[in-house]
Design a protein around this motif. Sequence first.
Motif, short mmCIF file in Angstrom:
data_model
loop_
_atom_site.label_atom_id
_atom_site.label_comp_id
_atom_site.label_asym_id
_atom_site.label_seq_id
_atom_site.Cartn_x
_atom_site.Cartn_y
_atom_site.Cartn_z
N ARG A 1 -5.30 55.36 -81.99
CA ARG A 1 -6.94 55.23 -82.18
C ARG A 1 -7.22 53.92 -81.85
NH1 ARG A 1 -11.47 57.53 -85.29
NH2 ARG A 1 -12.53 55.64 -86.00
N GLU B 1 -10.44 51.30 -81.45
CA GLU B 1 -11.64 50.99 -82.08
C GLU B 1 -12.05 49.51 -81.52
OE1 GLU B 1 -14.45 50.87 -85.90
OE2 GLU B 1 -12.57 52.29 -86.18
N GLN C 1 -14.10 58.94 -77.77
CA GLN C 1 -14.43 59.75 -78.69
C GLN C 1 -15.69 59.46 -79.54
OE1 GLN C 1 -10.86 59.31 -81.57
NE2 GLN C 1 -10.41 61.66 -80.75
N SER D 1 -9.05 57.63 -77.84
CA SER D 1 -8.07 58.18 -78.38
C SER D 1 -7.08 57.91 -77.32
CB SER D 1 -8.22 59.80 -78.68
OG SER D 1 -6.89 60.53 -78.59
#
Length: 148
Positions: free
Chosen positions: A57, A59, A85, A95
């Motif tokens: 993931r 971010e 996402q 992702s």
Amino acid sequence: MWDTIQATTEGLAIILTTHSMEECEALCTRVGIMANGRLSCIGSPQHLRQRFGTGYRLEVRMSKREEQAALSELVRSTFAGAQSQEDHMGRMVFSLPLTDLSLSKAFRVLEDARSRHAFEDYSLSQPTLEQVFVSLTNKDHDSVQGGE
């Protein structure tokens, strides 16, 4: 309570049933996940994240919204199979599939892009044990529903 359990388990096998994956991470060396009355998987928390996790993931917190499209294109072109996402108020979440992903390359690309695309910070993480649990139980639930 966790300290008490940890202090008394030396040299013993203890079976703990819980829905708290945080508790499992803190107390268990091996975790079994059950779904629909069946054991879906068993292994160390790290093994389960690697085997059943959906990838990493990414971010990113952007400081300039006008740079979001460029960063999104960079992520998609650099990491094969990357999917957006979330994109909300300067926070973007992607992702990244595990296939052919070198963490050193990922960090190198992100550090190089940091100044060009004006983002404040980023994090790259494995899925949590909670996300693995939800994914496995949802998959088993879907297969049971489909078979009826």
